[in-house]
Design a protein around this motif. Structure first.
Motif: not given
Length: 249
Positions: A54-70
């Motif tokens: 449920w994280r908000d979109a991060d403009p610095l995230a280079s992919t859709e799985f930047t955080y969800s990988r964890f």
């Protein structure tokens, strides 16, 4: 893995901008695997629908799985071992080569790059950021039952900063195992081996599925893999419509 009969679980990041990269990564991994594998895409929309992200979109995230990988350990039920890798991988080696590492009492294994890219952008214009332990998290072999890994709950993954997650601040340094660079060989950064190929090529700057990234090391092998995948799919379709069983890839 819980026991020798269970499939090796691999979670691969999926991004709507490069679905073909995921398909080739999964295909190349499966067809070289000498052990049973279960390959699962990490799709952001599905995780949101399940209430896991449920994280908000991060403009610095280079992919859709930047955080969800964890969320890989959570998706694996915090049991056994599970591998995460980015979608921009080409697997040229047998994933079974990682199994011996699961016999060691580490929390997580990764290739411990000292990666300092000079480009300002990568892939299709995504911002190229530089930070300590960059690309360590692009391939992680998780011991899902380790106390440090069990800390990676959906609540923590959705709350903590990118620095906390990607710099492995959730685990003590002595619990981070090192993999040989051949398991996460960075195109454009690591030196090509004198003989043979890496086990896994990582097109971290951009790969041949983007028009502007055709002339990269091992790009010809990626295109050959895509062709083999297309032929395999066509053969399977032809056999299914003719009533004959499809041959395994």
């Amino acid at each position: 893995m819980s026991n020798a009969m269970d499939p090796f679980r691999i979670f691969i990041g999926w991004d709507r901008r490069e679905p073909e990269a995921y398909e080739v990564a999964a295909f190349s991994l499966r067809r070289r695997a000498s052990i049973p594998v279960a390959v699962v895409p990490i799709k952001l929309d599905e995780l949101r629908a399940k209430g896991l992200y449920w994280r908000d979109a991060d403009p610095l995230a280079s992919t859709e799985f930047t955080y969800s990988r964890f969320l890989t350990p959570a998706l694996a039920g915090y049991t056994g071992w599970a591998l995460f890798c980015d979608c921009d991988f080409l697997w040229l080696g047998d994933i079974a080569g990682l199994v011996p590492y699961t016999k060691q009492p580490k929390a997580v294994f990764c290739v411990q790059h000292d990666y300092r890219p000079t480009e300002k952008t990568k892939m299709d214009g995504a911002v190229q950021t530089v930070y300590p332990r960059k690309n360590w998290s692009s391939l992680m072999l998780f011991n899902c039952e380790h106390p440090s890994v069990r800390k990676l709950t959906p609540e923590l993954v959705n709350r903590e900063s990118g620095a906390y997650l990607h710099r492995f601040q959730w685990v003590a340094d002595e619990d981070i195992g090192a993999l040989p660079v051949e398991w996460n060989w960075l195109e454009g950064w690591n030196e090509k081996p004198a003989t043979g190929t890496p086990k896994a090529v990582h097109f971290t700057r951009g790969g041949p599925w983007f028009p502007n990234w055709q002339n990269v090391d091992y790009g010809d092998l990626w295109r050959a893999e895509r062709e083999a995948m297309t032929k395999t799919a066509a053969t399977a379709t032809a056999h299914s419509t003719s009533g004959r069983p499809a041959e395994p890839p």
